[in-house]
Design an enzyme around this catalytic site. Structure first.
Site, short mmCIF file in Angstrom:
data_model
loop_
_atom_site.label_atom_id
_atom_site.label_comp_id
_atom_site.label_asym_id
_atom_site.label_seq_id
_atom_site.Cartn_x
_atom_site.Cartn_y
_atom_site.Cartn_z
CE LYS A 33 47.19 25.51 45.57
NZ LYS A 33 46.65 26.76 45.01
NE ARG A 108 53.31 27.98 46.89
CZ ARG A 108 52.08 27.93 47.37
NH1 ARG A 108 51.66 26.91 48.05
NH2 ARG A 108 51.29 28.93 47.17
NE ARG A 148 41.02 31.72 50.32
CZ ARG A 148 42.11 31.24 49.74
NH1 ARG A 148 42.14 29.99 49.36
NH2 ARG A 148 43.14 32.01 49.54
NE ARG A 181 45.06 32.22 52.81
CZ ARG A 181 45.47 31.35 51.88
NH1 ARG A 181 44.86 30.18 51.79
NH2 ARG A 181 46.46 31.64 51.07
NE ARG A 192 48.22 34.00 47.64
CZ ARG A 192 46.95 33.93 48.05
NH1 ARG A 192 46.33 35.01 48.47
NH2 ARG A 192 46.33 32.78 48.04
P1 AP5 Z 1 40.57 27.24 47.67
O1 AP5 Z 1 40.22 25.80 47.65
O2 AP5 Z 1 40.77 27.88 49.01
O3 AP5 Z 1 41.81 27.54 46.70
P2 AP5 Z 1 43.37 27.19 46.82
O4 AP5 Z 1 43.82 26.71 45.49
O5 AP5 Z 1 43.60 26.27 48.00
O6 AP5 Z 1 43.92 28.64 47.05
P3 AP5 Z 1 45.06 29.21 48.05
O7 AP5 Z 1 44.90 30.68 47.98
O8 AP5 Z 1 44.96 28.57 49.41
O9 AP5 Z 1 46.35 28.75 47.35
P4 AP5 Z 1 47.74 29.33 47.52
O10 AP5 Z 1 48.57 28.29 46.86
O11 AP5 Z 1 47.91 30.71 47.02
O12 AP5 Z 1 47.92 29.47 49.11
P5 AP5 Z 1 48.68 28.59 50.23
O13 AP5 Z 1 47.86 28.61 51.45
O14 AP5 Z 1 49.11 27.28 49.68
O15 AP5 Z 1 39.43 28.03 46.86
C1 AP5 Z 1 39.49 29.44 46.67
C2 AP5 Z 1 38.05 30.01 46.63
O16 AP5 Z 1 37.39 29.51 45.48
C3 AP5 Z 1 37.21 29.60 47.85
O17 AP5 Z 1 36.36 30.66 48.21
C4 AP5 Z 1 36.39 28.41 47.31
O18 AP5 Z 1 35.18 28.28 47.99
C5 AP5 Z 1 36.21 28.79 45.83
N1 AP5 Z 1 36.14 27.63 44.94
C6 AP5 Z 1 36.89 26.50 44.99
N2 AP5 Z 1 36.58 25.66 44.00
C7 AP5 Z 1 35.60 26.28 43.28
C8 AP5 Z 1 34.87 25.93 42.11
N3 AP5 Z 1 35.06 24.75 41.47
N4 AP5 Z 1 33.97 26.83 41.65
C9 AP5 Z 1 33.76 28.01 42.28
N5 AP5 Z 1 34.41 28.40 43.40
C10 AP5 Z 1 35.33 27.54 43.88
O19 AP5 Z 1 50.02 29.44 50.43
C11 AP5 Z 1 49.99 30.70 51.08
C12 AP5 Z 1 51.42 31.24 51.21
O20 AP5 Z 1 52.20 30.35 52.04
C13 AP5 Z 1 52.22 31.33 49.90
O21 AP5 Z 1 51.97 32.56 49.22
C14 AP5 Z 1 53.67 31.24 50.42
O22 AP5 Z 1 54.10 32.46 50.95
C15 AP5 Z 1 53.55 30.24 51.57
N6 AP5 Z 1 53.79 28.85 51.13
C16 AP5 Z 1 52.84 27.86 51.08
N7 AP5 Z 1 53.38 26.73 50.61
C17 AP5 Z 1 54.69 27.01 50.33
C18 AP5 Z 1 55.76 26.24 49.80
N8 AP5 Z 1 55.59 24.96 49.43
N9 AP5 Z 1 56.97 26.84 49.65
C19 AP5 Z 1 57.15 28.14 50.00
N10 AP5 Z 1 56.17 28.92 50.51
C20 AP5 Z 1 54.95 28.36 50.68
#
Ligand code: AP5
Length: 238
Positions: A33, A108, A148, A181, A192
């Site tokens: 994402k 979410r 990552r 992270r 997660r």
């Molecule tokens: P990356 O692009 O970083 O993946 P991502 O989908 O953004 O993964 P996240 O771990 O950031 O998502 P998340 O939803 O768990 O975390 P968030 O920060 O939102 O890519 C991942 C890896 O894959 C990288 O190394 C990249 O290079 C590689 N990659 C990408 N595309 C590729 C491809 N096509 N092929 C190969 N490799 C590839 O949330 C964190 C925490 O915050 C949550 O757990 C929660 O506690 C809180 N939080 C966030 N939002 C909310 C909300 N709305 N409500 C409540 N709590 C929330």
């Protein structure tokens, strides 16, 4: 699997009149994402609104919200709808959101999705959200998460297994040492993923029921996924 980071200069969309509006990227942790939001942002010149990044900024700054969020994020659970909705409402008031924005990690929960629908309906003339769900084989997600590394200066995202930086653990663009992270352990990832299945999968069903969601294979190379998102958004807006 070898992948390449997209060069936004190669993915410029030629239709300058297209109004993207609010776009949602849904997918499990590690689906891509954040990576894709940065490419779409560069193509359509609209901001990425990542609730994960906003929450991490609050944690780093030690704000009251950050203090509340830190332990919850460390366990892989969700911060309360009320806190997150208020944080998003503030961000969406910024002038850079007028033509649209890419929501990454929000909504979410069904509560957040219903809040967002109401919030957008109250703003006259605003477009509704359209959503793209990135589907990635769960066996690939662990490697994506544990490998990552992020640049704390420019936000670039790397992966030590799949597309490592040229200089070990330093950003290719500005040389800053990369960071991992604290929730990118296998243990927290498992929680997660469980949270995603229980609370966020129904959000996809919510938008699907209104014909506002397309699924996309997120296991393709980064550039192919970006092209798929741009095409899906244009179809959903037509
Ligand atoms: P990356 O692009 O970083 O993946 P991502 O989908 O953004 O993964 P996240 O771990 O950031 O998502 P998340 O939803 O768990 O975390 P968030 O920060 O939102 O890519 C991942 C890896 O894959 C990288 O190394 C990249 O290079 C590689 N990659 C990408 N595309 C590729 C491809 N096509 N092929 C190969 N490799 C590839 O949330 C964190 C925490 O915050 C949550 O757990 C929660 O506690 C809180 N939080 C966030 N939002 C909310 C909300 N709305 N409500 C409540 N709590 C929330």
């Amino acid at each position: 699997m070898e992948t390449q980071i997209s060069d936004p200069a190669t993915s410029v969309d030629s239709d300058a009149t297209f109004l993207p509006g609010p776009i949602l990227l849904i997918g499990p942790p590690g689906a891509g994402k954040g990576t894709q939001a940065k490419n779409v942002m560069a193509t359509w010149q609209i901001p990425q609104v990542s609730t994960g990044d906003l929450l991490r900024a609050n944690v780093s700054a030690g704000t009251a919200l950050g203090v509340q969020a830190k332990a919850i994020m460390g366990r892989g659970e969700l911060v309360s709808d009320d806190l997150v909705n208020r944080m998003v409402a503030e961000r969406l008031k910024e002038p850079d959101c007028v033509r649209g924005y890419i929501l990454d990690g929000f909504p979410r929960t069904i509560g957040q999705a219903e809040w967002l629908d109401r919030h957008l309906a109250e703003r006259s003339g605003g477009l509704p959200v359209v959503a793209v769900r990135l589907k990635v084989d769960y066996t690939h997600l662990v490697r994506r998460i544990t490998g990552r590394r992020n640049c704390p200066t420019c936000g670039s995202i790397y992966n030590v297994y799949l597309h490592p930086p040229k200089d070990d653990e330093r950003c290719d663009l500005d040389g800053t040492p990369l960071v991992r992270r604290s929730d990118d352990t296998e243990e927290v990832f498992t929680e997660r993923l469980r949270t995603y299945e229980a609370q966020t999968a129904p959000v996809a069903a919510h938008y699907r029921a209104q014909n506002r969601l397309e699924d996309l294979d997120g296991d393709q190379p980064v550039d192919a996924v970006t092209a798929g998102i741009l095409a899906a958004v244009k179809r959903l807006r037509s």
